[in-house]
Motif scaffolding. Structure first.
Motif, PDB file in Angstrom:
ATOM      1  N   GLY A 102       0.890  -1.171   0.075  1.00  0.00           N
ATOM      2  CA  GLY A 102      -0.085  -0.078   0.085  1.00  0.00           C
ATOM      3  C   GLY A 102       0.747   1.103  -0.137  1.00  0.00           C
ATOM      4  N   SER A 105      -0.250   4.952  -0.109  1.00  0.00           N
ATOM      5  CA  SER A 105      -1.854   5.362   0.168  1.00  0.00           C
ATOM      6  C   SER A 105      -2.009   5.470   1.482  1.00  0.00           C
ATOM      7  CB  SER A 105      -2.440   3.658  -0.108  1.00  0.00           C
ATOM      8  OG  SER A 105      -2.040   2.906   0.784  1.00  0.00           O
ATOM      9  N   ASP A 106      -3.106   5.778   2.039  1.00  0.00           N
ATOM     10  CA  ASP A 106      -3.511   5.994   3.506  1.00  0.00           C
ATOM     11  C   ASP A 106      -3.560   4.717   4.403  1.00  0.00           C
ATOM     12  OD1 ASP A 106      -3.478   8.857   2.958  1.00  0.00           O
ATOM     13  OD2 ASP A 106      -5.598   9.019   2.624  1.00  0.00           O
ATOM     14  N   ARG A 107      -3.503   3.525   3.867  1.00  0.00           N
ATOM     15  CA  ARG A 107      -3.598   2.414   4.619  1.00  0.00           C
ATOM     16  C   ARG A 107      -2.456   1.562   4.039  1.00  0.00           C
ATOM     17  NH1 ARG A 107      -7.954   0.316   7.455  1.00  0.00           N
ATOM     18  NH2 ARG A 107      -8.074  -1.961   7.565  1.00  0.00           N
ATOM     19  N   LEU A 108      -1.682   0.973   4.928  1.00  0.00           N
ATOM     20  CA  LEU A 108      -0.798   0.123   4.936  1.00  0.00           C
ATOM     21  C   LEU A 108      -1.020  -1.213   5.451  1.00  0.00           C
ATOM     22  CD1 LEU A 108       2.542   2.158   5.370  1.00  0.00           C
ATOM     23  CD2 LEU A 108       1.402   1.555   3.160  1.00  0.00           C
ATOM     24  N   THR A 109      -0.603  -2.337   4.930  1.00  0.00           N
ATOM     25  CA  THR A 109      -0.717  -3.603   5.646  1.00  0.00           C
ATOM     26  C   THR A 109       0.798  -4.081   5.707  1.00  0.00           C
ATOM     27  OG1 THR A 109      -1.132  -5.055   3.540  1.00  0.00           O
ATOM     28  CG2 THR A 109      -2.922  -4.435   4.810  1.00  0.00           C
ATOM     29  N   SER A 127      -0.095  -6.273  10.762  1.00  0.00           N
ATOM     30  CA  SER A 127      -0.662  -4.937  11.354  1.00  0.00           C
ATOM     31  C   SER A 127      -1.259  -4.279  10.199  1.00  0.00           C
ATOM     32  CB  SER A 127       0.628  -4.049  12.126  1.00  0.00           C
ATOM     33  OG  SER A 127       1.316  -3.553  10.999  1.00  0.00           O
ATOM     34  N   THR A 128      -1.875  -3.376  10.432  1.00  0.00           N
ATOM     35  CA  THR A 128      -2.663  -2.245   9.507  1.00  0.00           C
ATOM     36  C   THR A 128      -2.272  -1.181  10.059  1.00  0.00           C
ATOM     37  OG1 THR A 128      -4.473  -3.850   8.989  1.00  0.00           O
ATOM     38  CG2 THR A 128      -4.829  -1.458   8.391  1.00  0.00           C
ATOM     39  N   ASP A 129      -1.862  -0.472   9.159  1.00  0.00           N
ATOM     40  CA  ASP A 129      -1.252   1.073   9.582  1.00  0.00           C
ATOM     41  C   ASP A 129      -2.326   2.092   8.798  1.00  0.00           C
ATOM     42  OD1 ASP A 129       0.743  -0.349  10.898  1.00  0.00           O
ATOM     43  OD2 ASP A 129       2.188   0.334   9.151  1.00  0.00           O
ATOM     44  N   THR A 130      -2.640   3.080   9.700  1.00  0.00           N
ATOM     45  CA  THR A 130      -3.639   3.989   8.891  1.00  0.00           C
ATOM     46  C   THR A 130      -3.036   5.535   9.165  1.00  0.00           C
ATOM     47  OG1 THR A 130      -5.580   2.702   9.174  1.00  0.00           O
ATOM     48  CG2 THR A 130      -5.797   5.134   8.687  1.00  0.00           C
ATOM     49  N   ARG A 131      -2.838   6.123   7.935  1.00  0.00           N
ATOM     50  CA  ARG A 131      -2.323   7.567   8.010  1.00  0.00           C
ATOM     51  C   ARG A 131      -3.182   8.548   8.546  1.00  0.00           C
ATOM     52  NH1 ARG A 131       1.006   9.962   3.441  1.00  0.00           N
ATOM     53  NH2 ARG A 131       0.223   8.359   2.298  1.00  0.00           N
TER      54      ARG A 131
END
Length: 135
Positions: A102, A105-109, A127-131
């Motif tokens: 990702g 983008s504003d969302r990474l896995t 993990s899921t990372d959200t900007r």
């Protein structure tokens, strides 16, 4: 995080602040993580591009004494893949692979896996990372 040769199974939450280093050839990541068993860990990562070698190197350190040149990374599309060669645990040496999907983008896995032979991989960290836009 599931049980693995390096860490117990536990939940975590935290903040990762990423920023471009001047010149845009490296990303600096400040991590502040709270684990359900291990407590708090603070770290600093740098993912830097080496234009001569045409590859990325992932450096890291934390307040627990861990760190160094963690591994080499490559980017294909929106996916960064890094491989660490020398995790030691319980008398064995493991390889570790990190996949960050990702990019841009504003969302990474993020998935972290380990392997004894470099061919059979077992995932142990997701993990899921959200900007969050800075104010």
């Amino acid at each position: 995080m599931t049980e693995n040769p390096f860490y117990p199974a536990e939940k975590w939450s935290g903040t990762i602040k990423s920023e471009w280093f001047p010149g845009n050839f490296a990303v600096v990541r400040h991590t502040d993580i709270k684990y359900s068993i291990s407590g708090e860990i603070h770290g600093l990562d740098v993912i830097a591009y080496d234009r001569t070698a045409k590859t990325y190197t992932w450096y890291g350190m934390d307040d627990q004494g861990g760190g160094g040149d963690l591994g080499k990374a490559s980017i294909a599309g929106d996916v960064l893949t890094a491989v660490w060669e020398d995790f030691q645990a319980k008398g064995k040496t493991y390889k570790s692979r990190a996949t960050l999907k990702g990019l841009g983008s504003d969302r990474l896995t993020f998935v972290l896996e380990y392997s004894e032979d470099g061919t059979a991989w077992k995932a142990f960290f997701h993990s899921t990372d959200t900007r969050v836009k800075s104010k």
